[in-house]
Motif scaffolding. Structure first.
Motif, PDB file in Angstrom:
ATOM      1  N   LEU A  92      -5.337  15.968   1.752  1.00 19.80           N
ATOM      2  CA  LEU A  92      -6.078  15.453   0.420  1.00 19.80           C
ATOM      3  C   LEU A  92      -5.932  16.221  -0.888  1.00 19.80           C
ATOM      4  O   LEU A  92      -5.770  15.440  -1.938  1.00 19.80           O
ATOM      5  CB  LEU A  92      -7.668  15.310   0.720  1.00 19.80           C
ATOM      6  CG  LEU A  92      -7.799  14.135   1.860  1.00 19.80           C
ATOM      7  CD1 LEU A  92      -9.467  14.212   2.203  1.00 19.80           C
ATOM      8  CD2 LEU A  92      -7.574  12.620   1.469  1.00 19.80           C
ATOM      9  N   ASP A  93      -5.761  17.480  -0.678  1.00 18.09           N
ATOM     10  CA  ASP A  93      -5.520  18.329  -1.613  1.00 18.09           C
ATOM     11  C   ASP A  93      -4.224  17.914  -2.389  1.00 18.09           C
ATOM     12  O   ASP A  93      -4.144  17.863  -3.482  1.00 18.09           O
ATOM     13  CB  ASP A  93      -5.536  19.631  -1.352  1.00 18.09           C
ATOM     14  CG  ASP A  93      -6.886  20.228  -1.078  1.00 18.09           C
ATOM     15  OD1 ASP A  93      -7.809  20.575  -2.298  1.00 18.09           O
ATOM     16  OD2 ASP A  93      -7.127  20.437   0.221  1.00 18.09           O
ATOM     17  N   ARG A  94      -3.267  17.845  -1.599  1.00 17.18           N
ATOM     18  CA  ARG A  94      -1.773  17.561  -2.044  1.00 17.18           C
ATOM     19  C   ARG A  94      -1.896  16.049  -2.599  1.00 17.18           C
ATOM     20  O   ARG A  94      -1.266  15.846  -3.684  1.00 17.18           O
ATOM     21  CB  ARG A  94      -0.691  17.644  -0.821  1.00 17.18           C
ATOM     22  CG  ARG A  94       0.581  16.776  -1.095  1.00 17.18           C
ATOM     23  CD  ARG A  94       1.390  17.751  -1.858  1.00 17.18           C
ATOM     24  NE  ARG A  94       2.419  16.987  -2.471  1.00 17.18           N
ATOM     25  CZ  ARG A  94       3.666  16.843  -1.733  1.00 17.18           C
ATOM     26  NH1 ARG A  94       3.645  17.196  -0.443  1.00 17.18           N
ATOM     27  NH2 ARG A  94       4.525  16.303  -2.176  1.00 17.18           N
ATOM     28  N   ILE A  95      -2.543  15.059  -2.041  1.00 20.37           N
ATOM     29  CA  ILE A  95      -2.482  13.734  -2.463  1.00 20.37           C
ATOM     30  C   ILE A  95      -3.171  13.900  -3.943  1.00 20.37           C
ATOM     31  O   ILE A  95      -2.448  13.276  -4.749  1.00 20.37           O
ATOM     32  CB  ILE A  95      -3.147  12.763  -1.444  1.00 20.37           C
ATOM     33  CG1 ILE A  95      -2.308  12.639  -0.207  1.00 20.37           C
ATOM     34  CG2 ILE A  95      -3.348  11.555  -2.081  1.00 20.37           C
ATOM     35  CD1 ILE A  95      -3.273  11.935   0.929  1.00 20.37           C
ATOM     36  N   TYR A 151      -2.642   9.295   3.771  1.00 18.35           N
ATOM     37  CA  TYR A 151      -2.049   9.762   4.910  1.00 18.35           C
ATOM     38  C   TYR A 151      -2.618  11.068   5.569  1.00 18.35           C
ATOM     39  O   TYR A 151      -1.916  11.889   6.168  1.00 18.35           O
ATOM     40  CB  TYR A 151      -0.472   9.843   4.865  1.00 18.35           C
ATOM     41  CG  TYR A 151       0.314   9.515   6.092  1.00 18.35           C
ATOM     42  CD1 TYR A 151       0.060   8.465   7.168  1.00 18.35           C
ATOM     43  CD2 TYR A 151       1.159  10.261   6.589  1.00 18.35           C
ATOM     44  CE1 TYR A 151       0.743   8.059   8.036  1.00 18.35           C
ATOM     45  CE2 TYR A 151       2.168   9.954   7.758  1.00 18.35           C
ATOM     46  CZ  TYR A 151       1.867   9.004   8.564  1.00 18.35           C
ATOM     47  OH  TYR A 151       2.548   8.798   9.562  1.00 18.35           O
ATOM     48  N   PHE A 152      -4.095  10.999   5.314  1.00 15.94           N
ATOM     49  CA  PHE A 152      -4.631  12.378   5.837  1.00 15.94           C
ATOM     50  C   PHE A 152      -5.493  11.788   7.140  1.00 15.94           C
ATOM     51  O   PHE A 152      -6.188  10.943   7.098  1.00 15.94           O
ATOM     52  CB  PHE A 152      -5.660  12.567   4.802  1.00 15.94           C
ATOM     53  CG  PHE A 152      -6.608  13.675   5.265  1.00 15.94           C
ATOM     54  CD1 PHE A 152      -6.267  14.889   5.156  1.00 15.94           C
ATOM     55  CD2 PHE A 152      -8.267  13.399   5.809  1.00 15.94           C
ATOM     56  CE1 PHE A 152      -7.087  15.936   5.732  1.00 15.94           C
ATOM     57  CE2 PHE A 152      -9.144  14.392   5.954  1.00 15.94           C
ATOM     58  CZ  PHE A 152      -8.422  15.675   6.203  1.00 15.94           C
ATOM     59  N   PRO A 153      -5.341  12.878   8.225  1.00 22.45           N
ATOM     60  CA  PRO A 153      -4.655  14.090   8.212  1.00 22.45           C
ATOM     61  C   PRO A 153      -3.356  13.984   8.970  1.00 22.45           C
ATOM     62  O   PRO A 153      -2.655  14.934   9.447  1.00 22.45           O
ATOM     63  CB  PRO A 153      -5.657  15.015   9.138  1.00 22.45           C
ATOM     64  CG  PRO A 153      -6.088  13.784   9.999  1.00 22.45           C
ATOM     65  CD  PRO A 153      -6.314  12.528   9.157  1.00 22.45           C
ATOM     66  N   MET A 154      -2.669  12.603   9.155  1.00 27.03           N
ATOM     67  CA  MET A 154      -1.645  12.360  10.035  1.00 27.03           C
ATOM     68  C   MET A 154      -0.388  13.319   9.539  1.00 27.03           C
ATOM     69  O   MET A 154       0.437  13.861  10.138  1.00 27.03           O
ATOM     70  CB  MET A 154      -1.118  11.008   9.842  1.00 27.03           C
ATOM     71  CG  MET A 154      -2.330  10.329  10.769  1.00 27.03           C
ATOM     72  SD  MET A 154      -3.813   9.749   9.948  1.00 27.03           S
ATOM     73  CE  MET A 154      -3.028   8.275   8.899  1.00 27.03           C
ATOM     74  N   SER A 164       0.846  -1.221  -0.069  1.00 23.45           N
ATOM     75  CA  SER A 164      -0.008   0.048  -0.087  1.00 23.45           C
ATOM     76  C   SER A 164       0.794   1.225   0.197  1.00 23.45           C
ATOM     77  O   SER A 164       2.271   1.252   0.566  1.00 23.45           O
ATOM     78  CB  SER A 164      -0.873  -0.133   1.124  1.00 23.45           C
ATOM     79  OG  SER A 164      -0.334   0.334   2.275  1.00 23.45           O
ATOM     80  N   THR A 165       0.394   2.223  -0.497  1.00 19.41           N
ATOM     81  CA  THR A 165       1.137   3.483  -0.674  1.00 19.41           C
ATOM     82  C   THR A 165       0.994   4.479   0.548  1.00 19.41           C
ATOM     83  O   THR A 165       1.168   5.774   0.076  1.00 19.41           O
ATOM     84  CB  THR A 165       0.500   4.248  -1.959  1.00 19.41           C
ATOM     85  OG1 THR A 165      -0.794   4.535  -1.920  1.00 19.41           O
ATOM     86  CG2 THR A 165       0.991   3.390  -3.272  1.00 19.41           C
ATOM     87  N   SER A 166       0.806   3.960   1.594  1.00 20.80           N
ATOM     88  CA  SER A 166       0.626   4.997   2.756  1.00 20.80           C
ATOM     89  C   SER A 166       1.566   5.737   3.005  1.00 20.80           C
ATOM     90  O   SER A 166       2.924   5.349   2.974  1.00 20.80           O
ATOM     91  CB  SER A 166       0.172   4.151   4.145  1.00 20.80           C
ATOM     92  OG  SER A 166       1.376   3.281   4.357  1.00 20.80           O
ATOM     93  N   ALA A 167       1.492   6.821   3.691  1.00 18.82           N
ATOM     94  CA  ALA A 167       2.717   7.857   4.110  1.00 18.82           C
ATOM     95  C   ALA A 167       3.562   8.402   3.042  1.00 18.82           C
ATOM     96  O   ALA A 167       4.318   9.133   3.155  1.00 18.82           O
ATOM     97  CB  ALA A 167       3.306   7.369   5.269  1.00 18.82           C
ATOM     98  N   PHE A 168       3.063   8.318   1.865  1.00 16.45           N
ATOM     99  CA  PHE A 168       4.110   8.832   0.635  1.00 16.45           C
ATOM    100  C   PHE A 168       3.030   9.557  -0.219  1.00 16.45           C
ATOM    101  O   PHE A 168       1.863   9.386  -0.695  1.00 16.45           O
ATOM    102  CB  PHE A 168       4.439   7.667  -0.375  1.00 16.45           C
ATOM    103  CG  PHE A 168       5.791   7.287   0.326  1.00 16.45           C
ATOM    104  CD1 PHE A 168       6.783   7.027  -0.712  1.00 16.45           C
ATOM    105  CD2 PHE A 168       6.010   6.871   1.362  1.00 16.45           C
ATOM    106  CE1 PHE A 168       8.250   6.553  -0.393  1.00 16.45           C
ATOM    107  CE2 PHE A 168       7.223   5.957   1.770  1.00 16.45           C
ATOM    108  CZ  PHE A 168       8.083   6.033   0.815  1.00 16.45           C
ATOM    109  N   ALA A 169       3.605  10.878  -0.363  1.00 14.80           N
ATOM    110  CA  ALA A 169       2.878  11.763  -1.416  1.00 14.80           C
ATOM    111  C   ALA A 169       2.983  11.132  -2.692  1.00 14.80           C
ATOM    112  O   ALA A 169       4.052  10.661  -3.201  1.00 14.80           O
ATOM    113  CB  ALA A 169       3.553  13.145  -1.409  1.00 14.80           C
TER     114      ALA A 169
END
Length: 290
Positions: A258-261, A251-254, A221-226
């Motif tokens: 979501l705008d960035r992702i 990785y929202f909102p940690m 899974s692609t968690s915690a990576f932009a």
């Protein structure tokens, strides 16, 4: 290769804020943080890795606010950490059962007490996965340590995936418990265990690809990576032999907005046929969301 905006996304790592101090989220591994900057300055111990950690304003209903953010980006369902003592998690499950599904963070140091807790939560609340942060357990417990085996066996019996942080951890703590090579024996000994790698696997992402080719029930899974920083090895694998193996996680909102992702996702060079699997179908199958 264009990012499709008509797919109901399944996000396999999202958080629901609460009125509590966000620093409390990480207090359980605070004894592992030895440098003063990590212990005193950061709202999250890996904040140095992220630019523009989202600021969540206070509101009266964080659950409804989270659903509103999901709706903005066509996120149909989200995997959220479940804590039985948290009124937020209980309320989210009761109010929006079709929008949230849950994993339970586990501490392998607690032995059979923890196994019994996981099975009870699976029975009573229908949890869909167990998660473990090997470097963040205290004391640390490696992926292939004997303390982990009862957790793995329980996941096989419940027929749910286990989510494991792999690769160099963001918080400043020893990395050895999360070396990707340690998954090889686990996948061999537990062929029915569905394992989803979290948090990048770097710098061993090429090895993660090799292991996914080898083991049918190993996923990434692609968690915690932009998305602009997804490893090239992972993108190439998804576009070739690994379309069924790569699962979207934010990785929202940690750490990320979501705008960035979702603005970054528009530039990820996945093939057209990969996007539905990445954004929805693989998660639906692995977590049995049908």
């Amino acid at each position: 290769m264009a990012f499709p905006k008509d797919i109901g996304v399944i996000d396999t790592m999202l958080g629901i804020p609460s009125s509590e101090d966000r620093a409390d989220w990480y207090s359980w591994f605070a004894p592992l943080l030895r440098d003063e900057e990590s212990r005193q300055m950061f709202k999250m111990p890996a904040q140095y890795m992220f630019k523009g950690v989202p600021k969540v304003d206070q509101c009266d209903d964080y659950i409804a606010w989270t659903v509103e953010q999901m709706d903005r980006f066509n996120i149909d369902k989200a995997l959220v950490g479940f804590h039985e003592e948290s009124p937020t998690a209980i309320a989210a499950k009761e109010r929006f059962p079709d929008r949230f599904f849950f994993d339970v963070p586990a501490d392998p140091n607690k032995g059979m007490e923890e196994v019994r807790r996981l099975k009870r939560l699976h029975r009573d609340f229908g949890i869909k996965a167990v998660s473990v942060f090997p470097c963040g357990t205290f004391p640390q417990v490696a992926i292939d340590h004997k303390y982990m085996f009862p957790i793995y066996a329980a996941c096989v019996e419940m027929d749910i995936p286990i989510l494991i942080n792999v690769g160099v951890p963001g918080p400043r703590m020893p990395m050895a418990p999360q070396k990707v090579e340690l998954l090889d024996e686990i996948c061999w000994f537990f062929p029915d265990l569905k394992v989803v790698m979290r948090h990048g696997a770097e710098p061993w992402d090429a090895l993660a690809v090799k292991l996914m080719l080898k083991w049918p029930n190993l996923y990434y899974s692609t968690s915690a990576f932009a998305p602009k920083h997804y490893p090239k090895s992972i993108i190439n694998f998804a576009n070739t032999r690994g379309a069924d193996k790569i699962i979207y996680a934010g990785y929202f909102p940690m750490g990320l907005s979501l705008d960035r992702i979702f603005s970054d996702l528009e530039n990820v060079p996945f093939k057209d046929e990969v996007w539905p699997k990445f954004l929805r179908d693989n998660a639906r199958r692995v977590f049995k969301l049908d």
